[in-house]
Design an enzyme around this catalytic site. Structure first.
Site, PDB file in Angstrom:
ATOM      1  N   CYS A  76      21.863  26.967 -33.522  1.00 53.70           N
ATOM      2  CA  CYS A  76      22.277  25.609 -33.127  1.00 53.70           C
ATOM      3  C   CYS A  76      21.069  24.692 -33.002  1.00 53.70           C
ATOM      4  CB  CYS A  76      23.047  25.683 -31.802  1.00 53.70           C
ATOM      5  SG  CYS A  76      23.378  24.092 -31.034  1.00 53.70           S
ATOM      6  N   CYS A  79      20.908  22.513 -29.839  1.00 50.73           N
ATOM      7  CA  CYS A  79      20.526  23.307 -28.668  1.00 50.73           C
ATOM      8  C   CYS A  79      19.009  23.325 -28.496  1.00 50.73           C
ATOM      9  CB  CYS A  79      21.034  24.741 -28.794  1.00 50.73           C
ATOM     10  SG  CYS A  79      22.835  24.905 -28.867  1.00 50.73           S
TER      11      CYS A  79
END
Length: 324
Positions: A76, A79
């Site tokens: 991700c 993230c």
């Protein structure tokens, strides 16, 4: 490692395994028991990785200190932007909450039990229950505002990039604001308000074509929203308004043309209330000026600001009272 309450130095849970990095010798500024000395907080005292071996301890800890659960995944990209911000805030808030980081790819069952459907997903847990959450890599300013609903902000919290940019804009330093928003846009490419703010700074520098190009590349829902429309209107007002030097030359004049040009310049500079007031007064004194130019420009500003904007609401009422 134990999860430590930095406010007391007491362990909230029994020790859990830690990596070699976090088991290194305590840095300067720590107490003899390994907890942070008064007034200082170490990252390892307020940040912990979560897995099946300690999730229950994390929930138990939330009975005493709120836990901010950062649900992320290695693949991700957002993230990777969000987690460092959360880590910084966890230390800055000096133990007001514990930051617990959960890799949902390595702990899929826990993620499923927690209802994680996409990452990043940040959940505030207190007394063993979910209080609130947000998804996506929000900018730091938005995260601070979200945390502010539940925690007293640190007295020495640094000035946010957005606040620095707005201060620069108010001081007439559009170039500095542009640089700040460019950096923020690179860090948060999907946070479209930064792109709108960058376009506003470009417009203030007289770079209207670049600003329009930036706005044109926004998703339709962002491109047609009030903030973007407001920047477009500001560009148009800038193109119609006289330069500042010529406005200064009109200082001694109080005829309709001078008053209209001053109002346009104020609108171009983002001084919407002053510009609206000037247009309304021009309507009162010379309704026919420029084929009703004051009223038409007022309506343009209302559309740019949006129907719910406080200035739109207030000046629509004033316009209605004047007309009827």
């Amino acid at each position: 490692m134990s999860i430590i309450d930095p406010r007391t130095g007491e362990a909230l849970t029994a020790p859990v395994e830690q990596s070699d990095a976090t088991s290194a010798a305590a840095p300067p500024g720590t107490a003899e028991n390994g907890s942070a000395a008064p007034g200082t907080v170490r990252p390892e005292d307020v940040i912990v990785d979560v897995d099946a071996g300690n999730i229950q301890q994390i929930l138990e800890a939330s009975m005493q200190v709120p836990v901010l659960l950062d649900c992320w995944a290695p693949w991700c990209e957002p993230c990777k932007t969000l987690t460092p911000v959360l880590e910084k805030l966890a230390v800055e808030y000096r133990g007001a909450f514990i930051l617990a980081k959960l890799d949902v790819e390595a702990n899929a069952e826990i993620g499923s039990q927690l209802g994680v459907r996409s990452v990043p997903d940040v959940k505030l847990v207190s007394q063993g229950g979910l209080v609130d959450n947000f998804t996506g890599a929000l900018p730091e300013k938005d995260i601070r505002e979200w945390l502010g609903r539940y925690f007293q902000p640190p007295e020495d919290a640094p000035t946010s990039p957005e606040e620095l940019a707005e201060a620069a804009m108010e001081a007439g330093d559009a170039a500095t604001a542009r640089e700040i928003y460019q950096a923020q846009m690179e860090q948060y490419p999907e946070h479209y308000p930064y792109q709108v703010s960058l376009a506003r700074a470009l417009a203030a520098e007289g770079r209207g074509d670049e600003a329009r190009g930036l706005l044109d590349n926004l998703p339709p829902e962002e491109r047609d929203a009030a903030p973007a429309r407001g920047v477009r209107a500001s560009i148009e007002f800038s193109e119609r308004a006289l330069p500042h030097a010529e406005i200064e030359a009109l200082a001694e004049r109080d005829d309709s043309e001078a008053r209209f040009q001053r109002a346009l310049r104020q609108l171009a500079d983002g001084q919407y209330e002053a510009g609206l007031e000037g247009l309304l007064r021009l309507m009162q004194s010379d309704r026919g000026y420029g084929d009703d130019a004051a009223r038409k420009t007022l309506l343009q500003v209302f559309d740019a600001l949006g129907a719910e904007h406080p200035l739109t609401v207030a000046y629509r009422r004033k316009l209605f009272a004047l007309l009827y």
